[in-house]
Design a protein around this motif. Structure first.
Motif, short mmCIF file in Angstrom:
data_model
loop_
_atom_site.label_atom_id
_atom_site.label_comp_id
_atom_site.label_asym_id
_atom_site.label_seq_id
_atom_site.Cartn_x
_atom_site.Cartn_y
_atom_site.Cartn_z
N ASP B 196 16.97 40.38 -29.16
CA ASP B 196 16.26 39.11 -29.29
C ASP B 196 16.39 38.54 -30.69
OD1 ASP B 196 14.97 38.88 -26.61
OD2 ASP B 196 14.19 40.84 -27.20
N GLY B 197 16.96 39.32 -31.60
CA GLY B 197 17.18 38.80 -32.93
C GLY B 197 17.64 39.89 -33.87
N PHE B 198 18.18 39.47 -35.03
CA PHE B 198 18.52 40.43 -36.07
C PHE B 198 18.24 39.76 -37.40
CE2 PHE B 198 22.38 39.80 -38.69
CZ PHE B 198 22.71 38.51 -38.27
N SER B 199 18.11 40.56 -38.43
CA SER B 199 17.90 39.95 -39.73
C SER B 199 18.65 40.72 -40.79
CB SER B 199 16.41 39.90 -40.08
OG SER B 199 15.96 41.20 -40.37
N ARG B 200 18.96 40.01 -41.86
CA ARG B 200 19.76 40.56 -42.95
C ARG B 200 18.89 41.35 -43.93
NH1 ARG B 200 24.41 41.28 -42.68
NH2 ARG B 200 25.77 39.85 -41.59
N ASN B 201 17.62 40.93 -44.07
CA ASN B 201 16.76 41.63 -45.03
C ASN B 201 15.31 41.57 -44.57
OD1 ASN B 201 15.49 39.18 -46.00
ND2 ASN B 201 17.42 38.76 -47.05
N ALA B 202 14.44 42.19 -45.35
CA ALA B 202 13.05 42.36 -44.93
C ALA B 202 12.31 41.03 -44.81
CB ALA B 202 12.33 43.29 -45.90
N ILE B 203 12.63 40.09 -45.69
CA ILE B 203 11.94 38.80 -45.63
C ILE B 203 12.39 38.00 -44.41
CG2 ILE B 203 11.72 36.58 -46.81
CD1 ILE B 203 9.88 38.80 -47.90
N ASP B 204 13.69 38.06 -44.13
CA ASP B 204 14.17 37.42 -42.90
C ASP B 204 13.55 38.09 -41.68
OD1 ASP B 204 15.66 35.81 -44.45
OD2 ASP B 204 17.61 36.64 -43.92
N ALA B 205 13.36 39.41 -41.78
CA ALA B 205 12.75 40.15 -40.66
C ALA B 205 11.34 39.65 -40.41
CB ALA B 205 12.75 41.65 -40.94
N LEU B 206 10.64 39.32 -41.50
CA LEU B 206 9.27 38.80 -41.37
C LEU B 206 9.29 37.46 -40.64
CD1 LEU B 206 6.26 38.83 -42.06
CD2 LEU B 206 6.82 37.87 -44.30
N GLU B 207 10.21 36.58 -41.04
CA GLU B 207 10.34 35.28 -40.38
C GLU B 207 10.66 35.47 -38.90
OE1 GLU B 207 9.69 32.05 -41.28
OE2 GLU B 207 8.71 33.32 -42.79
N LEU B 208 11.62 36.38 -38.66
CA LEU B 208 12.06 36.65 -37.30
C LEU B 208 10.89 37.14 -36.44
CD1 LEU B 208 14.39 37.12 -35.21
CD2 LEU B 208 14.64 39.40 -36.18
N ALA B 209 10.13 38.08 -37.00
CA ALA B 209 9.01 38.65 -36.24
C ALA B 209 7.96 37.58 -35.95
CB ALA B 209 8.40 39.82 -37.02
N LYS B 210 7.70 36.73 -36.95
CA LYS B 210 6.72 35.66 -36.75
C LYS B 210 7.20 34.71 -35.65
CE LYS B 210 4.45 35.36 -41.26
NZ LYS B 210 4.52 34.65 -42.56
N ASN B 211 8.49 34.34 -35.71
CA ASN B 211 9.03 33.44 -34.69
C ASN B 211 8.92 34.07 -33.31
OD1 ASN B 211 9.67 31.49 -36.51
ND2 ASN B 211 11.79 32.17 -36.78
N LEU B 212 9.28 35.35 -33.23
CA LEU B 212 9.24 36.02 -31.93
C LEU B 212 7.81 36.12 -31.42
CD1 LEU B 212 11.89 38.86 -32.35
CD2 LEU B 212 12.03 36.85 -30.87
N MET B 213 6.85 36.30 -32.33
CA MET B 213 5.45 36.37 -31.90
C MET B 213 5.03 35.03 -31.33
SD MET B 213 4.57 39.36 -31.95
CE MET B 213 2.93 39.03 -31.31
N GLY B 214 5.53 33.95 -31.94
CA GLY B 214 5.27 32.62 -31.40
C GLY B 214 5.78 32.56 -29.97
N LYS B 215 6.97 33.12 -29.78
CA LYS B 215 7.59 33.15 -28.46
C LYS B 215 6.76 34.01 -27.50
CE LYS B 215 12.47 32.68 -28.50
NZ LYS B 215 13.74 33.37 -28.66
N VAL B 216 6.34 35.18 -28.00
CA VAL B 216 5.55 36.07 -27.17
C VAL B 216 4.30 35.34 -26.71
CG1 VAL B 216 4.14 38.16 -27.17
CG2 VAL B 216 6.41 38.21 -28.18
N MET B 217 3.62 34.66 -27.64
CA MET B 217 2.39 33.96 -27.29
C MET B 217 2.66 32.85 -26.28
SD MET B 217 0.20 35.72 -28.60
CE MET B 217 -1.16 34.75 -27.91
N ASN B 218 3.76 32.11 -26.50
CA ASN B 218 4.08 31.03 -25.57
C ASN B 218 4.35 31.56 -24.18
OD1 ASN B 218 3.76 28.96 -27.33
ND2 ASN B 218 5.89 29.00 -28.04
N GLU B 219 5.08 32.69 -24.14
CA GLU B 219 5.40 33.26 -22.84
C GLU B 219 4.13 33.73 -22.13
OE1 GLU B 219 8.43 36.18 -23.51
OE2 GLU B 219 9.89 34.62 -24.02
#
Lengths: 527, 228
Positions: B196-219
């Motif tokens: 569902d996603g990948f990230s290059r570093n820890a800060i990108d991972a934070l963004e990714l996780a937040k975005n995915l949580m938005g997705k989780v909530m929407n779903e």
């Protein structure tokens, strides 16, 4: 006089070794396999319960390490298929080989990275085979077509890479196994190539990289590989890779100390298992990038770490290895050239016996065969620099570039300039002198057309990448595949089939992948 | 409403000063400041700033880790009081992390765990060389939102695929999102194995996780609407 660069004073090297010996006692070294723990205990080493369930912490006393250092050979040779000495691991002799085990290949058309395949490995081997700057081949790229993501197929990926290289090259090989179980098949393959396990022991064709995990951890497969290689008498190259600030002390001196401790522990395991078996003080140390968390292989500090680690190995009188001539750039651009050429020079001036890394982009994540031929030019320049300025009339030493050595021109014993001026007077006609003709090949390295020194013509100027692409095609067309006897090829195939069976690769599992990894390979790679 | 302490709290995180952060957390409690307010308006603002600064190259990994450590120190003081008030900080999501089977390199995974944890995610760190079965079991046990698999070695990247397949086999996806990371991981590999996603570093991972949580909530919401 041969130019040298020395980064560490003898006093500092002494301190590094003292602290490295201290680290081996406190905190000690993690060891991750039962046979290794047993071997250490039988040598009187205390092995306490480990950090995880399946490992132990060994406290290795200096006395034992010194004993093992004493049995490690000061030097050894790697042999080519013809049985000639081709690489001298020892003294200040310098050799280069391409980087190892990359997963991606730079597509010269699209400039994008794509998964590397068997055809890429073959092309790299072909180019490396034709370039005298490379004394050895490496199992350079993973073959995703043959050994993709099937767990079973990737389990024999290491063997497959060596299989491909041996079919296409006569040169020695720098290789390695990513599993404990995969090593024996590779040793068998080399023994089949040499004629017998004894012959392989006497005239090894390959050296195996074996890596501890920073900090101070000899994991299961690494330590098992060390033991198996030592017992087989096949050279092991200990590639310790501290990342300064990430997995090792942030100071360069601190990381060199950790490197020393990891390699000393490795040599101890190795020599306990096979006293007198050849082993290399190697490494791929790097700094840790504080922005990306990556390992910038092109950084000057990374080169400094490699040089300093080799200095420590030299103090102990051991053969040395380092990881240089690589870049962090994703393209074959000015950054790639600058970083790679710089570290080639530094490595040569440090007298590191085997320098791996040429051809590598993107902090070792991507390989470019075009970069490989450009790096060959940097390496040639590095050799030239390391040879220094010859003063005629001195005893002339052999050149380190094999092709030039082979020419063996007679060198006139001369004054520096007066004898030549006696002939030319003030005419300036040096081009006509027999000395010029006799000596210019030794005085000057003559680059290939990859290096542009031409006058501007009517055509637009080309860049180095364009010229490198042409050069790669030329070298590949010049390449001749070695002839292996039917008997050896049959043995190769039997070993690959046996290992594929053992790993559980089945015919229907991944279709063409397994086909390439097993039965059809000889035919497929015939060209 | 802004307490003058909030600025100092924010600064203690930016400075990566756990002792100061601890002291300020005690002070907040003594002054009767709502601990949740202290986190959200004080300390967490510091983490946000540090993340942004890291993103634009002004702060570096050691700075970021120090900020995360200071955050941890402050939360440790405030947490009991939050629990007592029933106002504990709501986790942004539950994430199960580990390195792929056969891979013992955990520096990247640890960075991700630290940053995500400091930013309000609940982290279940399975450590190194984790089997697909272990990932699945933990994800079920804690009702995870995201499973993150790290692999440094090209030889262990296959383990990321195995985890995703195991999550699929056990019917955990698409509800549970699978993310991957590691030096050799590319967008292409992530797409190939259906991450569902990948990230290059820890800060990108934070963004990714937040975005995915938005997705989780929407779903979850749309599923709720569909079911209603």
């Amino acid at each position: 006089m041969r130019p040298r660069i020395q980064l560490l004073s003898p006093e500092v090297i002494g301190r590094i070794l003292r602290e490295a010996f201290e680290l081996l006692m406190d905190p000690g070294v993690r060891v991750g396999s039962a046979p290794v723990v047993e071997l250490l205990r039988s040598a009187g080493v205390e092995v306490a319960a480990g950090v995880a369930d399946n490992d132990g912490v060994a406290r290795i006393p200096e006395r034992l390490v010194q004993q093992c250092l004493a049995s490690a050979p000061r030097d050894f040779y790697l042999y080519n298929r013809q049985g000639e000495k081709a690489v001298h691991y020892g003294g200040d002799d310098v050799h280069f080989d391409p980087g190892s085990c990359c997963v991606q290949m730079l597509d010269p058309e699209t400039l994008e990275a794509r998964p590397s395949e068997t055809r890429d490995l073959v092309r790299i081997v072909q180019v490396t085979e034709t370039l005298p700057q490379f004394a050895a081949q490496s199992t350079a790229v993973v073959c995703s077509d043959a050994c993709g993501d099937s767990r079973a197929a990737s389990a024999i990926g290491d063997l497959y890479r060596l299989f491909v290289v041996l079919q296409h090259s006569d040169k020695p090989v720098v290789t390695g196994s990513f599993s404990a179980a995969g090593l024996q098949g590779m040793i068998d393959l080399l023994a089949a190539d040499s004629g017998s396990p004894d012959k392989l022991r006497q005239q090894p064709r390959a050296v195996f990289d074996v890596c501890p995990s920073p900090p101070l951890n000899w994991s299961e497969f690494g330590s098992r590989n060390l033991l198996d290689l030592a017992r087989a008498g096949v050279p092991a190259q200990i590639v310790s890779m501290p990342l300064a600030g990430g997995t090792a002390p942030v100071t360069l001196a601190g990381s060199v100390t950790q490197h020393a401790a990891e390699v000393l522990a490795g040599i101890t395991l190795h020599q306990l298992a096979g006293p007198g078996s050849p082993v290399v003080w190697g490494g791929a140390p790097a700094i840790f990038d504080m922005r990306t968390g990556g390992a910038p292989m092109g950084a000057v500090e990374t080169a400094m770490l490699n040089m300093a680690c080799a200095e420590v190995g030299k103090r102990l009188g051991l053969p040395t290895h380092g990881y240089l001539v690589a870049t962090d750039s994703k393209l074959v651009d000015a950054q790639a050239g600058a970083e790679s050429a710089r570290s080639a020079m530094l490595g040569a001036l440090a007298g590191i016996n085997m320098i791996s890394g040429a051809g590598m982009l993107e902090s070792l994540a991507c390989f470019s065969v075009e970069k490989l031929v450009i790096d060959a030019e940097s390496i040639a320049s590095a050799y030239r620099l390391a040879r220094g300025i010859d003063v005629r009339g001195d005893e002339v030493r052999g050149d380190e570039v094999p092709s030039e050595k082979a020419r063996g021109e007679k060198v006139p014993r001369e004054t520096l300039a007066t004898a030549m001026f006696a002939q030319t007077g003030l005419s300036g006609e040096f081009l006509k002198l027999k000395e010029t003709r006799a000596l210019f090949r030794q005085e000057q390295h003559l680059p290939s057309p990859v290096i542009d020194r031409s006058a501007r013509g009517s055509e637009p100027a080309s860049d180095v990448f364009t010229r490198a692409r042409i050069r790669v095609d030329e070298l590949v067309s010049k390449y001749r595949k070695p002839t292996l006897s039917e008997d050896v090829l049959r043995k190769f195939q039997a070993i690959v089939d046996r290992e594929a069976d053992r790993a559980g690769v089945v015919g229907t599992e991944t279709g063409k992948n397994v086909g390439a990894a097993t039965g059809t390979t000889l035919g497929a790679l015939g060209g | 409403m802004s307490d003058p302490l909030f600025g100092a709290m924010r600064q203690s995180i930016i400075d990566g000063a756990p002792d100061t952060a601890t002291e300020l957390a005690h002070q907040a409690l003594a002054n009767g400041i709502d601990p949740l307010e202290a986190v959200n308006q004080g300390f967490a603002a510091g983490i946000k700033f540090a993340g942004d600064q890291f993103g634009c190259g002004e702060m570096f990994l050691p700075d970021l880790l120090a900020s995360a450590e200071a955050m941890k120190a402050a939360i440790k003081i405030l947490e009991p009081e939050m629990l007592k008030r029933g106002s504990e900080r709501e986790a942004l999501g539950k994430i199960v992390l580990g390195t792929a089977r056969g891979d013992i390199h955990d520096i990247g995974k640890n960075l991700v765990a630290t940053i995500l944890s400091a930013s309000g995610f609940q982290i279940f760190d399975l450590g190194t060389s984790v089997t697909p079965e272990q990932f699945v079991a933990k994800a079920k046990e804690v009702d995870a939102d995201i499973v993150g698999v790290s692999a440094l070695l090209t030889t262990t990247m296959a383990g990321q695929k195995a985890v995703i397949e195991a999550l699929d086999r056990n019917g955990l996806r698409p509800r549970v999102k699978a993310i991957i990371g590691g030096a050799a991981v590319t967008a292409k590999w992530a797409a190939e194995i259906g991450a569902d996603g990948f990230s290059r570093n820890a800060i990108d991972a934070l963004e990714l996780a937040k975005n995915l949580m938005g997705k989780v909530m929407n779903e979850v919401r749309s599923k709720g609407i569909a079911e209603a």
